[in-house]
Design an enzyme around this catalytic site. Sequence first.
Site: not given
Lengths: 502, 128
Positions: A129-131
Amino acid sequence: MHKTIEQIHEHIRDGNARVVTAEEMPAIVAELGEKGALKEVDVVTTGTFGAMCSSGAFINFGHADPPIRMERIWLNNVEAYGGLAAVDTYIGATQQSDTLQQEYGGAHVIEDLVTGKAVELRASSRGTDCYPRRTITTDLLLENLNQAIMCNPRNAYQRYNAATNSTDRILHTYMGMLLPGAGNISYSGSGTLNPISNDPKLRLIGSGVPIFLCGAQGMIVGEGTQHSPAGGFGTLMVTGDLKEMSPDYLRAATMTGYGVTLYVGLGVPLPVLDIDVVRATAVRDEDITVDIIDYGVPARSRPSLKKVTYAELRSGIVDLNGEEVRTSSLSSYRKAREVANELKDWVVQGKIPLTLPTRPIDPARQARPMVQTAAGPRVLDIMDRSVITIGEEVEITSAAKKLLKGETNHLPVVNDRKELVGIITTFDISKAVAHPGKAHLVRDIMKKKVVVTTPDEPVDLAVRKLEQNNISALPVVDAKNHVIAILTAMDLGKCFGGRWLK
Amino acid sequence: MKLLVTFSRGRGRKPIIAQVVRDTGVLINVERAVIDSSEGEALIDVPDDQCKLVKDSMAGLGADVRILDHGIHHNESECVDCGACISVCPREVFTFDDAWRLRCAEEKCILCGKCIEACPHRALSLPV
């Protein structure tokens, strides 16, 4: 009498410090005496330039857009470690290219970066989700990296044993090409110029000490891995900024048939504080002894054939059992001198600070071999004990029948004392039948030079014998040269039956 | 002068070198030879003034002859002066000078190629 490090700093600031290389020091001590040398000399510089496989660099790439958490990373097709957060990696010198194998590796990536060449980064990720990004391919220059920090776990070996080869074939080792029949001796190390050999008690060499590392000002982290100064084999862990390094003192290399390595130039300045430093830095090539090890023996404990000094090795010829054997150095003495001389200039010009260790390195440690909880398979674990042998005086036709009956392709040949004297294969018999001549007996067609194994030999070594000789079976003999079993390519399948795979 | 002679054994397996020695009377020094069932290559050394005579005689017998002007090529910018090549060379082509710089006596080289493999820095190569 002794000097403080502050007094030496003062001499440097005032421009009247006497700085010499470790090669020049023995003559100065001989001329002025120990006390005279202590008064005269402020700093002794050391240097070495050789293959240091245990080297590599930490790199931070910065974040791409959209960002990626790199899990598998390649630099010019050389895999780098992907277990350091999202955009960090460690590229090891000996890692080989997926495409060019031994002709290009981590050492070449590091050299290419230092010479200003572009290096291709390729990385992949599962995506988070963040990368969210899953792949990236881009060209990088050293100047565009946030950090590129060389960090070498094991450099600057105090000395290194020389190598020779008693077998009858060329060996390709990390000690270079070793000719058969002890045809040459290879060695490595700068002897009189070596840093730890000039400070074997590790009074001046320790954590935090600034050093020359590949043309940059680096630093000693602490003891190197496998540090073993108790036996005269101390090592150092060192670090330095790749961006300040020079290709003059950093070179990728390939030991043909072995693999990639990195030649590193490294030097440590030693402040001459007291008589003990004078004595230690008076060390000459003649005073440093190494063993000549037989690399023909494929075990951890290889036999030493002779003890020699660096002076003898550097003379170019060593007497080995009455024969004059030529020597080759793998490290460069000229470059080691260059390192020590450049470091001398740095000290004189006040470019490198001289400090004492912030934390000492243990001068009495002894590295230990690996503790193995499980031994690998040995020949006796998989050999075929139902071996059929044949006498040397037997008719070829009887041998053919025996081969058929035994459903085997190899018949070890024994004499009347049951000792192994030869081997015949289905091929030898077919040949004898196809071209009938004078040969009637097994003795006439057998191969007399038999490659054998023993019950306690590790299977990996037996496999190398099969490969190197391009054969498919090895008679297993006991100490009396009696055939007790046979090891064929088919028996090797037993290694994959689960017992040896955890 | 060094000559590289290559021949195929298709042509009736003539003993070319022996034939040329007998015809010309020149004493040929065979420094290196690789000969198998179908073809062969020999590096021979002959006196400079008889080089043309030997070359022409061999060519006349069907061999391909090339004069070797150069020995091994030493790339000084790749070389770090380690000396790994020194002990593997059968002709002592490589030595150190007083400053531990590698010197290469090209004229002694018989192009066996051992040093090419032994050089960790790929600084040695066959002449083009």
